[in-house]
Structures are given as C-alpha cells and as structure tokens.
Design an enzyme around this catalytic site. Structure first.
Site: not given
Ligand code: SIN
Length: 544
Positions: A125, A243, A288, A346, A381
């Site tokens: 991620e 998000h 993010r 988010h 975060r």
């Molecule tokens: C996501 O799956 O993008 C959300 C996971 C998160 O908020 O860390």
C-alpha cells in the site's frame, strides 16, 4: 462548555458494575476486552450492533513486518516518513516491535488471513517500502477480524457485551476519578449507570462530521466529545486523513476503494486518460495526503478515475471481490471500465491524548484505537497501521490496568451528579424522532467546504465562528441523533480551532495560504484542554 450534555439525577437509574468497562466494539475495543477478560470481569457497551464499527469496513488490511525481507525498523521508517515529522518515534517503535506478537495473537483468536502457497499473503500500500499488509477474504479484512473477535468475546464467560447502549457522558466521583459511564439503553429508553475500576474508550472516529466520508453512520466522534466534556485533553485534532479513492457515483455511498487496488497496480487517470501521478515521487503509492490532494486538484479540471485494468482480471476477482461486486451494483464493471473516484474523510489522526499505555490525563480513563491519540500516526497515518494500533495499544492498556487496578469497585453513592430534573428516564421521556437533520447537514457541509483537504484563513475563521455559535445555542436533545450532533459540534470546533491556529502545511493539514512545512515553528502537537479556550502545544517526544 457544559460538563454534562443535559441534566440527570442519580435516583432511579439502574446501576451495573464490572472491573473493566469498554465502550466500543471495533478491533481496539474487542481485543482489549478479550485480553482483559483473562483476569477481569469486563463489560463491553456498543452503540449499535456489536459488529458495527470502522473496523468492519476496513478493506486493505493490517500492516506488520513479518516477512523475512522486512523488519520493524523499515516499518518504523515508513511510518515516520508518512507522519511528516509529527510521530513520536518511541511510540512508533512500540507499534512496529510489539505488532507482530499481537497479530500472532489475533490469529490465535481465530482471524484467518489470506495465504499464498501456504504462506501469509502480503500486499503493498501507499508509502510502504515493503509488501507487509496482511489481508483476509481478499478485500474484507476488517469484516474477518471483527467476525473472529466477536465470536471470541461471546465465548468468554468474563465478557458481557450489550448492544444499543449509547454513551452520553462519563461519570466521576467526588475525588475527580472517572468511575463509569452514563448510557442510554436504546431498547428500554432508560438511562443506566455503568461503573468500573477502569474505563476504556474505544469508540472510533468521526468521519460523519464531513459531508463525504468512507465511515459508517456510527462514526460521530462521541468518545472524543464525551472525554473532552469530562476534562480529557484532545491532541492533534487538525489532522484528519482523507482517503484518496472513494467511489464517486451519484446516489451511491462514498464506498472505500482500497489503497491495495493501487498497491496491486491500478492507475489514477484524469478525464483525458492521462496518468497524472506518474511524475510524483511514489506515483499512485505516494503518502495518502499527497495522493488525495493531487486528485482534489485534478478534479478542478474534470473527473478522476481509478483504472483497475493493469491489475488484471484474475487478480481483481480474487483480491477485490467485494469492491468488484459493489461497483457492479452501481453500474461500473471495473474489469473493463475505469471507476470514478474522489477523496473522502476517512481517519482521525488526532483524538483523546494518551501516553503509550492508553492512559489519559483523567484517572482510570483509558483510550484506544481511532478515538485516541498517542502520537503514533503523526500528521498522516501510514496505510493499514490503524488496525495494528488498536491491537498494540489495546494490549498495553490491559497491562497497565493489571498494574493499577484497585480491588474495590466504585460505588454509586460516590458518583457526582449534576443537579438535574431527570429520574432515570432517558432524554426527557421516551426517545423521540430525530428532528435536527438541518443542523447536522449544516455542520457536515461547513466542515467539508472549509476544514477538509485544502484549508485557508477565511474558510477556517468562518468555520470556527459558526461552529462555536451553533455549539452555544440551546440545542434540543430529544433523540440519540441530537446528542450525536452535539458531539459532532464539539469535535468540529476542536478540528476547526486547531486547523485555524496551525499556520503551516503538514500531512493531512494543508493550508493553501501557508503551503510550506515549517519544522522550526510547528513541529509540535496541538493540545486542547476544556479549561482554557485556546489551543496549546507540546513537543514531539522521543520517550515515554
Ligand atoms: C484501505 O484499504 O485503503 C484502507 C486501509 C487504511 O485505512 O489503512
């Protein structure tokens, strides 16, 4: 600000007690409750059903350094980088080092993560230097964790869980210790007093304060507002995470499109088909806040799409079955067609200030998970660190409770009550129909228009002034939703004040009028105390 939202009186209220009272049933609440139940009698109270929380909606997964090529130090470095100078390094070290044991324990409690050739499968991620995200059922990680924890909690003779219990305020005794919670039982419509030696707030986030959010309806910031009214400090409230990719289809909810989709190769494209993140460091997997702002700015020109096609049909269907089905339900087949997306509120990096054992500034009151702020996430975060946070710091709360708990349970006689008119029946009689939708909509719109992804002085001033004025109005509290709305105002004011005062940009807080990160002036946490109307600051610390 009032200590209690509305008057109540001690007589006639049903009183319950236990050793440990946990409010909230997401990963932090249930994991804490299950671990505490090894030695203590635990009550879990939850606002709606036990499954209903932000955890249930988590898709991507849980970040943990367990691969041979990974290490807690790499995880620490990634977390600090994403946190934009505002993480407390010692707290992050605890997260990454104690995380693997907690995840092991979570699996011992029945959570089944996806595997590849028998080994735990790991995905990528944003802002992670390694593939270190465990996931379950493809893209339903939170659902699987919640399933396992609910089953485990129900199995434990020392855990009593009650649904439909709405937290109104914290109770304190004559010494100023927090001794329990005043709760409205939705089924009976009556007030209840729940006393305990240790009270753990694990009430989750506040995404509903914004017009657009990935969060469920229950995320109205209740725990933070309740704690603040009782005198707990709030920290880093200006740092809200948006998000980058939520579904953007008329009449559809802003359903989360997991970052893991980009982790597996999906591209962000604009209306002309241009991959606009290509020249940004990290591309689609930049932190993010950077991706969310880039999309936001691109949306001035036209729609933005997430193109799943580079991921490939087989992987889309295997890894993202829920996302695939949901998008299809709203008319987009992501196997063939780029999906319209937009940022949405988010996650709250800020919250009730705690140390690394979840202790707040109020005796016997602890906070864990999204409602808490111990400096682990800094200004932004790192993806998939939140579920880990709930485990690690929940476990540490249990350790601290074990050291500190007193043998004698608090008594109802010693509970301080306001002079009130109510005699145990909630909300001036039976629960009424919610009529305050107008105010709630105004709050959500104002927050979205002025305290969201791009902020500036005029917008923040307006937000601060209006929210404070609304908070001071004599709100009619006739329903649970009215109380939620009052809580949304309290946390909204805290966000707007902190955002107004921080005259720089960092992580989730971006000021178009102060676009630079200014470490010399602003590398510090904001802190809001109930007494004293202004935002104060404390240093980022390396120790605990
Ligand atoms: C996501 O799956 O993008 C959300 C996971 C998160 O908020 O860390």
């Amino acid at each position: 600000m009032r200590r209690y939202l509305y008057p109540w009186s001690k007589s006639g209220i049903k009183v319950f007690d236990s050793d440990v009272l946990v409010l909230g049933s997401g990963i932090a609440g249930l994991y804490t409750a299950i671990k505490a139940s090894e030695n203590f009698q635990v009550t879990v109270l939850t606002k709606k059903t036990i499954e209903e929380s932000n955890t249930e909606h988590a898709q991507g997964g849980i970040a943990v350094a367990i691969d041979q090529s990974d290490s807690p130090t790499f995880h620490l470095e990634d977390t600090l980088r994403a946190g934009a100078g505002l993480c407390d390094p010692a707290v992050v070290r605890i997260l990454v080092e104690e995380g693997p044991v907690c995840v092991e324990e979570l699996m011992g409690m029945g959570t089944q993560f996806d595997r590849h050739n028998g080994e735990l499968a790991l995905t990528q991620e944003g802002a992670h230097s390694q593939r270190r995200i465990l996931h379950a059922l493809g893209d339903a990680t939170g659902w699987e964790i919640e399933r396992a924890l609910v089953a485990k909690a129900k199995e434990s003779p020392n855990v009593s869980a009650f649904e439909g219990c709405f937290l109104i305020d914290l109770l304190e005794d004559y010494k100023g210790d927090i001794v329990g919670a005043l709760v409205l039982n939705e089924e009976t419509g009556e007030l209840e007093g729940h006393l305990a030696n240790a009270i753990v707030l694990a009430t989750g986030g506040l995404g509903q304060v914004y017009r657009f959010t990935t969060n469920p309806n229950v995320a109205t910031g209740d725990g933070m507002a309740v704690a603040f009214r009782a005198g707990a400090d709030l920290m880093d409230m200006e740092f809200v995470q948006f998000h980058p990719t939520a579904l953007l289809i008329p009449n559809a909810p802003r359903f989360l499109i997991s970052e893991a989709v980009r982790g597996e190769g999906a591209h962000l494209i604009n209306a002309t088909g241009l991959r606009f993140m290509e020249n940004v460091e990290g591309k689609e997997l930049a932190p993010r806040d950077i991706v969310a702002r880039a999309i936001w700015q691109e949306m001035n020109q036209g729609a933005v799409y997430l193109d799943f096609r580079p991921v490939g049909r087989e992987k889309i269907l295997k890894r993202f079955p829920k996302i695939y089905e949901t998008c299809l339900k709203y008319g987009v087949d992501v196997l063939t067609t780029p999906l319209p997306v937009a940022p949405a509120a988010h996650y709250m990096m800020g919250g009730i200030a705690t140390n690394s054992y979840g202790e707040t500034n109020l005796p016997h009151l602890y906070a864990a998970g999204e409602c808490a702020c111990n400096g682990v996430h800094g200004a932004n975060r790192l993806a998939s660190n939140s579920l880990l946070d709930g485990l690690v710091f929940g476990a540490r709360i249990v350790k601290k409770i074990g050291e500190k708990i007193e043998a004698k349970r608090p008594s109802w006689e010693n509970v301080l009550s306001p002079e009130g008119s109510l005699n145990g029946t909630g909300l001036n009689g039976p629960i009424k129909q919610f009529e305050g939708q107008g105010l709630r909509t105004r709050i959500k719109d104002l927050m979205w228009d002025t305290v969201a992804i791009l902020r500036d002085e005029p917008g923040l001033r307006k937000a601060r002034e209006l929210l404070i004025a609304w908070e001071q109005e004599d709100l009619s509290l006739r329903s649970i939703e009215d109380i939620e709305t009052a809580n949304m105002l309290t946390v909204g004011v805290a966000i707007a004040k902190a955002a107004y005062d921080r005259k720089e940009s960092r992580g989730g807080h971006f000021r178009s009028d102060y676009p630079l990160r200014l470490d010399e002036l602003w590398q510090k946490h904001s802190l809001q105390r109930k007494e004293g109307n202004h935002v104060c600051y404390v240093p980022v610390s390396g120790t605990d």
